[in-house]
Scaffold this active site. Structure first.
Site, PDB file in Angstrom:
ATOM      1  N   ASP A  92       0.776  -1.199  -0.187  1.00  0.00           N
ATOM      2  CA  ASP A  92      -0.066   0.023  -0.113  1.00  0.00           C
ATOM      3  C   ASP A  92       0.975   1.151  -0.066  1.00  0.00           C
ATOM      4  OD1 ASP A  92      -2.211   1.516   0.069  1.00  0.00           O
ATOM      5  OD2 ASP A  92      -3.236   0.814   1.704  1.00  0.00           O
ATOM      6  N   ASP A 127      -4.011   7.026  -3.538  1.00  0.00           N
ATOM      7  CA  ASP A 127      -5.420   7.497  -3.831  1.00  0.00           C
ATOM      8  C   ASP A 127      -5.816   8.282  -2.815  1.00  0.00           C
ATOM      9  OD1 ASP A 127      -5.044   4.918  -2.756  1.00  0.00           O
ATOM     10  OD2 ASP A 127      -7.127   4.992  -2.211  1.00  0.00           O
ATOM     11  N   CYS A 283      -6.221 -23.859  19.832  1.00  0.00           N
ATOM     12  CA  CYS A 283      -7.361 -23.746  20.723  1.00  0.00           C
ATOM     13  C   CYS A 283      -7.636 -25.296  21.397  1.00  0.00           C
ATOM     14  CB  CYS A 283      -8.863 -23.386  20.008  1.00  0.00           C
ATOM     15  SG  CYS A 283      -8.653 -21.453  19.475  1.00  0.00           S
TER      16      CYS A 283
HETATM   17  N1  GUN Z   1      -6.545   0.901   2.975  1.00  0.00           N
HETATM   18  C1  GUN Z   1      -7.564   0.733   3.588  1.00  0.00           C
HETATM   19  N2  GUN Z   1      -8.555   1.702   2.765  1.00  0.00           N
HETATM   20  C2  GUN Z   1      -7.493   2.095   1.830  1.00  0.00           C
HETATM   21  C3  GUN Z   1      -7.820   2.994   0.680  1.00  0.00           C
HETATM   22  O1  GUN Z   1      -8.888   3.497   0.472  1.00  0.00           O
HETATM   23  N3  GUN Z   1      -6.892   3.249  -0.220  1.00  0.00           N
HETATM   24  C4  GUN Z   1      -5.614   2.814   0.166  1.00  0.00           C
HETATM   25  N4  GUN Z   1      -4.596   3.003  -0.824  1.00  0.00           N
HETATM   26  N5  GUN Z   1      -5.337   1.907   1.181  1.00  0.00           N
HETATM   27  C5  GUN Z   1      -6.425   1.475   1.971  1.00  0.00           C
HETATM   28 ZN    ZN Z   2      -8.433 -21.501  17.332  1.00  0.00          ZN
END
Ligand code: GUN
Ligand code: ZN
Length: 497
Positions: A92, A127, A283
């Site tokens: 990300d 974004d 568990c």
């Molecule tokens: N992680 C959780 N939501 C988002 C999102 O809308 N954009 C990005 N790039 N990462 C995220």
């Molecule tokens: Zn478990």
């Protein structure tokens, strides 16, 4: 869009697919669940993820870029070596931090190049995750900015790294759909539905369903769809039913940190558990008491491992259900464990028409398990199909057996309504339904009678039903002669006394 995704089985909008990740040299089976790795806070070593069933993970290149030590190691060793994971890695961009803190010190071009340099297999541009309840003007403005960043991302040279095209648009379904169509028309590869984390954190699964289905309407069937931040196993069946192919879980680790234990029905706090309601190795080998008495690190580790086991277990259950065509029953079972997942399921059913378009013609028998089942796509499809039949003359539609006085007779069964007798052993009319049917089932059957009657104005219909409620009979057009078979028996008995 590069051709990296192939759908191999479908159930409603849900699908099993093969996602090729060229840079990793692997093909991942979807739906897949990517554990989230925070490189500063590793609970379960990524080298162990394959033990749980993970084929792919997601980590944050922004965190790595901004930490001098991680930055250097990632550039030197590469991401796979640094994390100890051979599978596919998605990164990300820092957009989430942007949403949390309002600003970040990177941009799409720089972060994509960095992701490429450290060996990411799937990168993400910056974004803008607009919060759910932002007004239309803000959503539209930020969406336009996201779209120009996706166009910028197309021009960055990232070799064979795949690139995400996040779909924003807040809770405005038309904007989500437009955003999806725009993203699909770029040459980017994967389509995460963004900014739904705040919705999921507040359990607004109905709003999640509306957002995802709106995005799906703007995407082609060959578009792999990721639900950004979908990490609670109680909603995996719903996410898959909405047509999501990739999920990611930070929950397994975050929840473990404060002694929360995930189940497919919700979240339990460790100190409220007398027994572990789970079959995973953790568990089976420990009691809640034992785990509670452990040191912080050991306890967190075991809870995180359980959380991963229960998440991947549910993912396998979801995939099995898609293959056999019983996913809606699983969604319904999960929905009935929690009022919020029930909201999600009901929002899904509001879009039965959309689900019906990709539902296979035949699958394992339909199980009617609640009044909500009456709104499933299979019922809708049967009702549409009724308009194409043209029975003639005097036709009996009956829950009982035939009668000589008619030109033809059809069966009737809730929730479907009338159908030609020859179809009684075919899907979905071979459904398993309760003997004690509910009002919604009778009402749906009555809607079927109405559809057939309206499509055949010159045919005379008699409906022989078994004690249908008034609310169902009101939906049958007056020109259909309705008789209660059981009331008839009762009258005969009285007459014979
Ligand atoms: N992680 C959780 N939501 C988002 C999102 O809308 N954009 C990005 N790039 N990462 C995220
Ligand atoms: Zn478990």
């Amino acid at each position: 869009m590069r051709e990296v995704f192939e759908v191999t089985a479908q159930d409603g909008a849900a699908r099993i697919g093969e996602l090729a990740i060229p840079r990793a040299g692997v093909t991942v089976e979807t739906p897949t669940l990517m554990p989230v790795v925070n490189p500063n806070l590793i609970t379960v070593a990524p080298s162990r993820f394959p033990e749980f069933g993970a084929e792919m993970l997601i980590t944050n290149s922004y965190i790595i870029n901004n930490d001098p030590d991680l930055h250097e190691r990632a550039l030197e060793e590469g991401l796979h070596e640094m994390l100890g994971f051979d599978g596919a890695i998605m990164t990300d961009s820092g957009s989430f931090q942007l949403a949390e803190y309002g600003e970040i010190d990177t941009d799409t071009e720089a972060i994509l190049e960095f992701q490429h340099e450290i060996g990411s297999d799937v990168g993400t541009p910056v974004d803008i995750p607009t919060p759910p309840d932002a007004g239309r003007e803000q959503v539209a403005r930020e969406l336009a900015e996201t779209q120009s960043r996706l166009e910028l991302a197309e021009s960055v040279d990232v070799g064979d790294m795949l690139v995400n095209a996040p779909v924003q648009g807040g809770t405005f379904e038309d904007l989500r759909e437009d955003a999806a169509r725009h993203a699909y028309n770029t040459d980017l590869d994967l389509f995460p539905v963004g900014a739904v984390v705040p919705l999921m954190n507040t359990y607004r699964y109905d709003a999640v369903a509306d957002a995802v289905l709106a995005a799906k309407r703007g995407l082609g069937r060959d578009a792999p769809v990721h639900l950004f931040g979908a990490g609670h196993p109680m909603m995996f069946a719903l996410a898959a039913a909405l047509g999501c192919d990739l999920l990611d879980s930070a929950a397994y680790a975050i929840y473990a940190r404060d002694d929360r234990y995930l189940t497919v029905h919700g979240t339990e706090h460790l100190d409220s558990l007398h027994y572990f309601p789970c079959d995973c190795p953790i568990c089976a080998e420990h009691t809640p008491d034992e785990v509670e008495r452990m040191g912080d690190a050991a306890r967190e580790q075991l809870l995180a491992e359980h959380n991963l086991h229960v998440s991947f277990g549910e993912l396998r259950r979801v995939k099995q259900a898609i293959k056999e065509g019983s996913l809606m029953e699983l969604v319904e079972a999960r929905a009935h464990a929690h009022p919020r997942t029930l909201d999600g399921y009901r929002a899904l059913l509001d879009h039965s028409e959309q689900l019906e378009a990709t539902d296979p013609a035949a699958k394992d028998p339909f199980f009617y398990t609640s009044a909500d089942s009456a709104r499933r796509p299979e019922v809708l499809r049967h009702h549409k199909r009724l308009e194409r039949f043209d029975p003639e003359g005097d036709v009996l539609l009956t829950e009982g057996s035939g009668n000589d006085g008619f030109d033809d007779w059809w069966n009737v069964a809730p929730p479907f309504g009338p159908y030609p007798r020859a179809l009684s052993t075919t899907y979905p009319l071979n459904a398993e339904t309760p003997t004690r049917m509910d009002r919604a089932g009778y009402e749906a059957a009555a809607d079927g009678v109405r559809r057939l009657a309206e499509a055949n104005p010159d045919t005379a219909f008699t409906l022989a039903h078994r004690d249908w409620p008034e609310s169902a009979l009101e939906r049958v057009p007056p020109r259909v002669d309705a008789v209660d078979i059981d009331a008839g028996d009762a009258a005969d008995e009285t007459a014979g006394e």
